[in-house]
Structures are given as C-alpha cells and as structure tokens.
Design an enzyme around this catalytic site. Structure first.
Site, PDB file in Angstrom:
ATOM      1  N   GLY A 123      34.137  22.207   4.020  1.00 43.55           N
ATOM      2  CA  GLY A 123      33.265  23.173   4.692  1.00 43.55           C
ATOM      3  C   GLY A 123      32.035  22.530   5.284  1.00 43.55           C
ATOM      4  O   GLY A 123      31.350  23.113   6.130  1.00 43.55           O
ATOM      5  N   LYS A 144      28.729  14.106   4.955  1.00 46.62           N
ATOM      6  CA  LYS A 144      28.534  15.368   4.241  1.00 46.62           C
ATOM      7  C   LYS A 144      27.286  16.047   4.804  1.00 46.62           C
ATOM      8  O   LYS A 144      26.196  15.469   4.755  1.00 46.62           O
ATOM      9  CB  LYS A 144      28.369  15.117   2.738  1.00 46.62           C
ATOM     10  CG  LYS A 144      28.243  16.411   1.930  1.00 46.62           C
ATOM     11  CD  LYS A 144      28.388  16.123   0.452  1.00 46.62           C
ATOM     12  CE  LYS A 144      28.163  17.353  -0.392  1.00 46.62           C
ATOM     13  NZ  LYS A 144      28.331  17.065  -1.816  1.00 46.62           N
ATOM     14  N   ARG A 207      29.437   8.975   3.106  1.00 48.81           N
ATOM     15  CA  ARG A 207      30.030   8.477   1.863  1.00 48.81           C
ATOM     16  C   ARG A 207      31.380   7.856   2.162  1.00 48.81           C
ATOM     17  O   ARG A 207      32.036   8.223   3.135  1.00 48.81           O
ATOM     18  CB  ARG A 207      30.096   9.570   0.799  1.00 48.81           C
ATOM     19  CG  ARG A 207      30.522  10.922   1.283  1.00 48.81           C
ATOM     20  CD  ARG A 207      30.427  11.962   0.173  1.00 48.81           C
ATOM     21  NE  ARG A 207      31.361  13.036   0.419  1.00 48.81           N
ATOM     22  CZ  ARG A 207      31.539  14.079  -0.361  1.00 48.81           C
ATOM     23  NH1 ARG A 207      30.858  14.192  -1.489  1.00 48.81           N
ATOM     24  NH2 ARG A 207      32.408  15.004  -0.066  1.00 48.81           N
ATOM     25  N   ARG A 214      41.776  15.306  -3.035  1.00 52.96           N
ATOM     26  CA  ARG A 214      41.461  15.962  -4.309  1.00 52.96           C
ATOM     27  C   ARG A 214      42.708  16.622  -4.891  1.00 52.96           C
ATOM     28  O   ARG A 214      43.683  16.844  -4.168  1.00 52.96           O
ATOM     29  CB  ARG A 214      40.411  17.058  -4.049  1.00 52.96           C
ATOM     30  CG  ARG A 214      39.141  16.544  -3.426  1.00 52.96           C
ATOM     31  CD  ARG A 214      38.621  17.486  -2.340  1.00 52.96           C
ATOM     32  NE  ARG A 214      37.557  16.838  -1.571  1.00 52.96           N
ATOM     33  CZ  ARG A 214      36.289  16.833  -1.939  1.00 52.96           C
ATOM     34  NH1 ARG A 214      35.909  17.498  -2.996  1.00 52.96           N
ATOM     35  NH2 ARG A 214      35.383  16.181  -1.241  1.00 52.96           N
ATOM     36  N   ASP A 283      38.994  21.327  -7.023  1.00 50.97           N
ATOM     37  CA  ASP A 283      38.710  20.780  -5.689  1.00 50.97           C
ATOM     38  C   ASP A 283      37.666  19.668  -5.760  1.00 50.97           C
ATOM     39  O   ASP A 283      37.390  19.021  -4.751  1.00 50.97           O
ATOM     40  CB  ASP A 283      38.236  21.893  -4.736  1.00 50.97           C
ATOM     41  CG  ASP A 283      37.064  22.676  -5.300  1.00 50.97           C
ATOM     42  OD1 ASP A 283      37.224  23.272  -6.374  1.00 50.97           O
ATOM     43  OD2 ASP A 283      35.980  22.664  -4.683  1.00 50.97           O
TER      44      ASP A 283
HETATM   45  P1  AMP Z   1      31.272  22.500  -3.852  1.00 48.51           P
HETATM   46  O1  AMP Z   1      30.813  23.539  -4.816  1.00 48.51           O
HETATM   47  O2  AMP Z   1      30.157  21.708  -3.210  1.00 48.51           O
HETATM   48  O3  AMP Z   1      32.351  21.650  -4.376  1.00 48.51           O
HETATM   49  O4  AMP Z   1      31.880  23.310  -2.602  1.00 48.51           O
HETATM   50  C1  AMP Z   1      32.931  24.212  -2.726  1.00 48.51           C
HETATM   51  C2  AMP Z   1      33.367  24.622  -1.340  1.00 48.51           C
HETATM   52  O5  AMP Z   1      32.289  25.209  -0.628  1.00 48.51           O
HETATM   53  C3  AMP Z   1      33.883  23.500  -0.464  1.00 48.51           C
HETATM   54  O6  AMP Z   1      34.890  24.024   0.347  1.00 48.51           O
HETATM   55  C4  AMP Z   1      32.667  23.131   0.327  1.00 48.51           C
HETATM   56  O7  AMP Z   1      32.988  22.492   1.531  1.00 48.51           O
HETATM   57  C5  AMP Z   1      32.055  24.495   0.573  1.00 48.51           C
HETATM   58  N1  AMP Z   1      30.618  24.449   0.824  1.00 48.51           N
HETATM   59  C6  AMP Z   1      29.624  24.197  -0.063  1.00 48.51           C
HETATM   60  N2  AMP Z   1      28.422  24.254   0.543  1.00 48.51           N
HETATM   61  C7  AMP Z   1      28.642  24.538   1.841  1.00 48.51           C
HETATM   62  C8  AMP Z   1      27.812  24.742   2.978  1.00 48.51           C
HETATM   63  N3  AMP Z   1      26.490  24.652   2.913  1.00 48.51           N
HETATM   64  N4  AMP Z   1      28.421  25.028   4.149  1.00 48.51           N
HETATM   65  C9  AMP Z   1      29.734  25.121   4.235  1.00 48.51           C
HETATM   66  N5  AMP Z   1      30.587  24.952   3.212  1.00 48.51           N
HETATM   67  C10 AMP Z   1      30.052  24.670   2.029  1.00 48.51           C
HETATM   68 MG    MG Z   2      33.256  20.123  -3.685  1.00 50.74          MG
END
Ligand code: AMP
Ligand code: MG
Length: 523
Positions: A123, A144, A207, A214, A283
């Site tokens: 995302g 990122k 990174r 994953r 994930d």
């Molecule tokens: P995480 O909790 O960081 O592992 O993220 C879980 C999901 O939410 C993944 O699909 C990330 O890409 C998405 N995600 C987290 N933060 C954002 C953001 N600010 N914008 C878009 N997608 C996000």
């Molecule tokens: Mg994540």
C-alpha cells in the site's frame, strides 16, 4: 519459552471465497539518462500480471537525501558518485523510475491479529528494481512511503519521518546484532505534510533484501484459489532463495520445512536480544526468515515477558513471550497456503514440525552463549530459565544484565557487583550465582576468555525506544532536520558488541521519561 501446544490453527483441506484481483493499468516508464550502474535482473516482475500492479511513485516535493548507508551501497556495487547524483535523489524519492525498470506494487493478503484480513498488498511500498551485486547476490530495491498504489485502501501511501527513522535505525541495528533482516540503504526527507495523530512530514526509506516476499503472498493465491499462480510464486522463491531445494522430491514440502526452520531460528534470535516485533501478522513474515516491516517494535528494557510494545495490540497477542508461538502459528498459515502443492495436511504438518526444534535448539544455544557456556550440559536450560525468572521478578534490565554478567569471576564474588547491583533483591542474584559458578567450574574456562566470548554475544547497545526518540526529536525539531544524533546512534548500533567508550550514555538505562513513550501502528 516453548511454543505453546494449543495455539496453532488446524490445517483444513478446503479454501474460502476469494477477493477480486485488482491490477490497475500501469504508467509507462520513461527512459532516463542517468544510470546507477547496477545490472538489472528480471526478478519478481518476471512473474507477470496478477502478481503486481505497475505503478509510479507520487512525486515528493523538494526531496532531500538525508542519509545513505555507504557500506551497504558498496556491497550493492552502487558507486559514491552515483549515490551523490541528483538523479539518484529523485529515484530514491520515488519521483523518477529506476532507469530501465518499471516500479511495481505487489499483491499479498494475510492474517492480521489472528483473523483473515483478505487482500492487503504494497500500500505504500514500491519495488523499484532487482539488481545484481558485484558478489553475484540479487537484491530487490524497494521504497517505503513513495505514494499511493492500488493497494493503499484508506491509506495515503506515505510514511512519516518518525517511523522512517525507526525503520532505518532498527534494520541496521538488527544487522549489527547478526540477526537476519531487510536493510536500509537511504532516507529521503521532505517538508511535505502527512497527517497522523498530528501533522508530521513525509520521508521515504529505501530498503533492500534478496526478496520482500511474505507469507501473505502465498496466502493470497491460495485463498483466491489461484493454484497455478501459487505454484509459480513458490517456484520463483525456490529458484531465487532456496535453489538447493530444487533437487528435493517435493521442493514445496521442503520449502515449508526450510521456512519453518528459518522462522524458528529467527525468533530465537529475537528472544535472545529482547526484540519485540510488535505486528507479527502473516503479511509481515518474510519467506526468507528475515526481520521485516519495522513498525511499533521495541527492545525490552527491564525483563518482562508479558511486554507488549505495540500500543494498538490490546490483547497482547504479540507480547514478547508470545512471539515463539506466534511464529509457529504463522508458519501454519503458510502451510495451509502451500497445501495444494504439498498434498495432505499431515504432510504439511511433518514439514511444520521443523519449527519447534529449530526454535528450541537455537534459543538454547544462544542462551548458553549469553551465559558464556561453551558446551551443552544437562541443567543449562533450567539455569537460564531460573535466571530469567529472577530478572522478571526484579524487572532487571535485560541488555545491561547480560553485558554486566561477563564481569563475574569464576572463583569468587569480586566481579559480581556490575550484575548484582542491578537487582534490588540481591539475595536472589546471589542464590542464582552459586549455581552459575558451579556450572562455570565444570567448563573451567579462564575468566578473560569467557568475558570476551560473552561480549561478542551480549550487546552493549540495543535500540531502546528512548534512543530512537532522541534521534527522531533531533531530526524533526530542527530546520533543516539534524541527523547528528542518528549518525551517532548508527555508529554504535552497527557495532553493538564493541565498547564505544565515547558513547557510554547510549548504553545507559532508560530515563524516567522513556516510560511515557508509546508506539503504535500509526506510521
Ligand atoms: P503494516 O501494518 O505496516 O504491515 O501494513 C499493513 C497494510 O497496510 C499493508 O498493506 C500496508 O501497505 C498498508 N499500509 C500501512 N500504512 C499505509 C499507508 N500510510 N498508506 C497506504 N497503505 C498503508
Ligand atoms: Mg506490513
């Protein structure tokens, strides 16, 4: 520290209904005159449609290349002139593509906090390219925080400076500790505002890892009943990450076994340094057994097995003591996803059975090393567990204690003070030290030799929350951002077993204000 018996999910032969696939038409990739000078590889992109969406970064206004990891750049074969080139800043900001490559956001799904979350995907991550390093190694280069993708859902695709500093610092700290991890190559900052609980500014971390695949990538194709894609993904991971498994009778079964082993060993390493990941969703589990996706992580200060570093984790699902069991639970999710390639649930369970012994063996080996024991003897596990019990009872600092323990002398108590004084209940330490000395007597290794060995496994420096916070405040509260503190911290964290006499304060116990810090999924 065994994985609890009852937590793993039962494997079932059926699948559930799929979510729709969503690749969006891709922006064209413009040729650029600048060449970073790294050979490109087909990599993940060769898997083709259905595995990702081609998507360009959203331009970040006025990007500034704040940090580069020169030793990692050298490893990748990225020349200093290439790094310093203004075009490189534009690439690492997500403003222009990597020459010759289309950036992509990959699709994955996953279990979040124990529940099926459906499709997630990159995302806010963009895979720029896969490159070949001079030593022959292949590396994926990922940004990122480079803007929205078709998988952003409600998110803005951005990452704030605060969380980007934490990710950069911790991935390099883990590498310094010898723990498998994705790496941080660069940090780009900008004044662009990003709204979280308060208004913050945007940053992009570059990174790198051999792959960012994953567990959730596999789950995605399994739960969407795309078994052909599942097989192609598994083949890609085996060919690029586990080539030796090709020769096995069922490479997919062997893949599950190898990933279970690596994951068990990885989490043993986390436990041994008091690292809490904070969001062990499937994930966020690397198929290579790397530590990945640094969010609300934390290192234990006072030893508290029930410590939950993620403020958003109300149930304590990802508490420090839960990590070994959760790692196994996550491997079961991977096993479920690989079933179409493996056969019966019982077959997958035989592969998954590798997890516990891998965790246990590595954990016990690391605990013995932390105690300065060279050989394995009956009673070592009990000796370590008794120690952890008194550390917990006294809330004794985990990192400081093990580092200080090296000063203990085998023959008498004259070197006990450094470790003993960390206890309020000194008698508890004294009682344990009697047993410890008896055990040291069996090995009869000279004190200086044992101490040197202990100092190679018990870090003097870990990325305590308050240290990250000081680096964040230093950068964030100055205009332009000031990375002096971050450089100082990186210097010690990249060599955490050295003494660094000029940086004693970074090894100190946390100040009182550290208790009020909280980190959550908001980043
Ligand atoms: P995480 O909790 O960081 O592992 O993220 C879980 C999901 O939410 C993944 O699909 C990330 O890409 C998405 N995600 C987290 N933060 C954002 C953001 N600010 N914008 C878009 N997608 C996000
Ligand atoms: Mg994540």
């Amino acid at each position: 520290m065994n994985a609890p018996e009852s937590v793993v999910p039962a494997l079932v032969a059926a699948t559930v209904a799929p979510a729709a696939s969503t690749d969006r038409p891709a922006p064209a990739c413009e040729p650029a005159a600048f060449d970073p000078g790294l050979p490109l590889l087909p990599g993940f992109q060769a898997l083709g449609d259905g595995f990702f969406a081609r998507v360009a970064g959203t331009p970040l206004p006025d990007p500034h290349l704040a940090l580069v990891n020169r030793s990692l750049a050298d490893e990748l074969g990225l020349a200093p002139e290439a790094l310093a080139h203004p075009s490189m800043t534009a690439i690492l900001a997500g403003n222009t593509p990597w020459p010759g490559a289309d950036s992509i956001a990959t699709v994955y799904s996953g279990h979040q906090f124990g529940a099926w979350a459906g499709r997630l995907g990159d995302g806010r991550a963009l895979l720029l390219a896969q490159v070949r390093a001079p030593d022959g190694g292949a590396w994926e280069i990922q940004l990122k925080g480079a803007g929205k993708t078709p998988f952003s859902r409600m998110g803005d695709g951005r990452a704030v400076l605060r969380s980007s500093i934490r990710e950069y610092l911790c991935s390099e700290a883990m590498h310094g500790l010898g723990i498998p991890t994705t790496r941080a190559l660069a940090l780009v900052t900008s004044d662009a505002p990003v709204l979280r609980e308060t208004l913050e500014t945007a940053a992009v971390v570059t990174r790198v890892a051999p792959t960012f695949v994953r567990f959730g990538h596999f789950e995605h194709f399994y739960w969407n009943r795309q078994h052909d894609a599942l097989r192609r993904l598994a083949d890609h991971v085996i060919d690029t990450g586990y080539p030796a498994l090709r020769a096995e009778p069922n490479p997919y079964w062997s893949l599950l076994q190898a990933v279970s082993e690596r994951t068990g060993a990885l989490i043993a390493q986390w436990q041994s340094v008091g690292f809490c990941h904070g969001v062990m969703n499937t994930d966020n589990m690397s198929i290579l057994g790397l530590t990945i996706d640094y969010g609300p992580f934390g290192f234990l200060d006072g030893f508290d097995p029930s410590h939950v570093c993620n403020h958003s984790d109300d149930q304590g699902r990802y508490a420090y003591s839960m990590q070994p069991g959760i790692g196994e639970w996550n491997c079961y999710c991977l096993g479920q996803a690989l079933l179409p390639l493996i056969g019966e649930p019982a077959d997958a369970e035989r592969a998954l059975a590798a997890y516990r012994p891998a965790f246990e063996a590595r954990y016990r080996e690391l605990m013995r090393a932390k105690l300065g024991l060279c050989s394995a003897a009956e009673g070592d596990a009990a000796l370590a567990d008794q120690l952890l019990a008194i550390l917990e009872a006294g809330g004794v600092d985990f990192t400081a204690f093990f580092r200080a323990l090296g000063q203990l002398r085998r023959a008498d108590a004259s070197g006990d003070a450094a470790a003993r004084d960390l206890f309020i209940d000194r008698a508890a330490f004294d009682a344990w030290a009697v047993r410890y000395r008896e055990r040291l007597a069996v090995e009869a290794i000279e004190d200086p030799i044992r101490q040197a060995a202990m100092n190679r496994v018990n870090p003097k420096f870990v990325l305590r929350n308050h240290l990250a916070e000081i680096a964040i405040r230093g950068a964030r509260d100055a205009s332009p951002p000031d990375f002096t503190e971050m450089h100082r911290l990186l210097e010690v964290l990249q060599h955490p077993f050295d003494e660094h006499p000029d940086h004693q304060t970074l090894a100190a116990l946390p100040p009182d204000w550290a208790g009020s810090l909280s980190v959550s999924c908001s980043s």
